[in-house]
Enzyme design. Structure first.
Site, mmCIF file in Angstrom:
data_model
loop_
_atom_site.group_PDB
_atom_site.id
_atom_site.type_symbol
_atom_site.label_atom_id
_atom_site.label_comp_id
_atom_site.label_asym_id
_atom_site.label_seq_id
_atom_site.Cartn_x
_atom_site.Cartn_y
_atom_site.Cartn_z
ATOM 1 N N ASP A 135 34.344 18.035 -1.066
ATOM 2 C CA ASP A 135 35.355 17.443 -1.943
ATOM 3 C C ASP A 135 35.137 15.929 -1.992
ATOM 4 O OD1 ASP A 135 37.707 16.371 -3.070
ATOM 5 O OD2 ASP A 135 38.946 17.977 -2.277
ATOM 6 N N SER A 156 46.663 19.491 -3.603
ATOM 7 C CA SER A 156 46.282 18.079 -3.585
ATOM 8 C C SER A 156 47.444 17.217 -3.105
ATOM 9 C CB SER A 156 45.784 17.666 -4.971
ATOM 10 O OG SER A 156 45.129 16.429 -4.941
ATOM 11 N N HIS A 195 36.899 19.222 -5.524
ATOM 12 C CA HIS A 195 38.343 19.012 -5.445
ATOM 13 C C HIS A 195 39.040 19.907 -6.455
ATOM 14 C CE1 HIS A 195 41.970 16.956 -4.260
ATOM 15 N NE2 HIS A 195 42.300 16.805 -5.528
#
Length: 428
Positions: free
Chosen positions: A335, A206, A364
């Site tokens: 996502d 991320s 995600h």
């Protein structure tokens, strides 16, 4: 078409993928290595879309147990001074008793004696890991990816903790942002000196994936890392932010959850922020959404005029063009935090050093399988193990791309992916 949790998988890379040679002499390329490393993606059909996959990450799953010892570094950068923490994965029978209650689970500080003996001449591959927004080495998604490597006994790993995260202390008014590459750069330099024979590899999740990609773009072929994986990179922060703000669930759930995590982080360090900055912390701690936090903290701290300027500058899609080591990027197309509109298909198709692997499902940092496992750990481990133990990393064939430059010599223009500006040669 997806059916009963079976996600489709696609690969995007340059028409001439990076040439590689196996240690047995067989010729291959980066795309073939990535395709072999990525298994079928069969996810839990009850978590049938990106929202379900993403929200399930809030479940209190235990995940594989890993133990860490923490080392505090004093930053060697004159402007970005202060301290930061790095957690080293360790094994041993007495670790449970050594855990420090002031740190995340299964984590303790190195003792002075242990610090004095750090370093070795062994050649075990070493993984440098960057966690996601406000996270740390304790995160379940991170442990699912690196536990098989650690448990195999063939790898060492450390997690660079973003400043202020995972119960680490800050000694200035600086936290971190998506362009904050100096701590991982210093850590890699220290590892190169302390473990001179260990090949180094990178892994980011991320926001940590964004930071790692920006670092790789800044360093180009000069990085000591041999290969890397980035997972759920947000890529174009300005696009993802606008997409989140444009929907009810994106604005009032995701932006709020992310904003709450940064508000909690700021609250833990309010004393330092009051001491070292002019930020109105009472106002900061009353904000709800992530973009509000970025406007109130990132802009005055780093000098950005608007949060949009920060997002554009910190995005890593252009940095992908400057990566010069084998890189596998994993993203789920559904996502909800990283919009599919932000995925760098064009950039990945330009750079032979990079392969963008997208799954149609996963959310995600989700990729939940039936039974609770996490699919993303499989391609991460497969790719890193193949690169570390099967590929002759000294025989990379760039297929004539070399230190690729961009621009039009006829018109005297050149493009620097890191500066993100076109330059025109002036006749004087």
């Amino acid at each position: 078409m997806d059916w009963f949790g079976r996600a489709s998988i696609n690969f995007t890379t340059s028409p001439k993928s990076l040439g590689l040679k196996e240690k047995d002499g067989q010729e291959t390329d980066l795309l073939k290595v990535c395709q072999a490393a990525v298994p079928p993606c069969q996810l839990n059909p009850l978590l049938f879309n990106g929202h379900a996959q993403t929200m399930w990450t809030a479940a209190k799953a235990h995940g594989p147990p890993l133990h860490y010892k923490r080392k505090i570094f004093e930053a060697d950068h004159a402007e970005f001074n202060g301290s930061f923490a790095v957690d080293f994965a360790v094994t041993g029978p007495s670790l449970k008793e050594e855990a420090d209650e002031t740190l995340p689970p299964r984590t303790a500080y190195f003792t002075e004696d242990e610090l004095s003996t750090l370093g070795s001449d062994d050649d075990k591959p070493m993984l440098v890991v960057l966690h996601g927004l406000s996270g740390g080495s304790h995160e379940v998604y991170l442990r699912y990816a690196i536990a098989p490597l650690i448990d195999s006994g063939k790898w060492e790993a450390c997690v660079v903790t973003s400043r202020g995260c995972a119960n680490s202390k800050i000694t200035t008014g600086l936290l971190y942002n998506a362009r904050a590459t100096w701590d991982v750069r210093q850590t890699i330099k220290w590892l190169t000196k302390t473990y001179p024979n260990r090949p180094l590899f990178g892994l980011g999740f991320s926001l940590g994936a964004c930071i790692l990609t920006n670092y790789l773009g800044e360093e180009g072929s000069a990085t000591p890392l041999k290969a890397a994986v980035v997972v759920a990179n947000p890529w174009a922060l300005h696009i993802s932010s606008k997409m989140l703000q444009s929907s009810f669930i994106g604005h009032h759930i995701y932006q709020r959850v992310l904003g709450n995590s940064m508000r909690a982080l700021s609250s833990r360090h309010k004393e330092e922020l009051d001491k070292y900055t002019n930020i109105d912390t009472d106002h900061l701690l009353g904000l709800k959404y992530l973009y509000e936090f970025d406007r109130a903290y990132q802009c005055p701290t780093w000098g950005y005029p608007t949060e949009e300027a920060y997002y554009r500058d910190a995005s890593s899609s252009d940095s992908l063009l400057a990566v010069r080591i084998p890189l596998l990027a994993l993203n789920a197309e559904d996502d909800p935090i990283v919009s599919h509109l932000a995925l760098p298909y064009a950039e990945a198709s330009t750079n032979p050093y990079t392969v963008l692997c997208t799954t149609s499902l996963g959310g995600h940092l989700g990729w939940f399988e039936i039974g609770g496992g996490r699919w993303h750990g499989k391609p991460v481990c497969n790719f890193l193990n193949h690169m570390a133990f099967e590929v002759d990393l000294n025989s990379i064939n760039d297929n004539g791309h070399g230190e690729q430059t961009y621009g039009n010599p006829k018109h005297g223009t050149s493009y620097d992916p890191i500066r993100r500006k076109m330059h025109v040669k002036l006749n004087r």
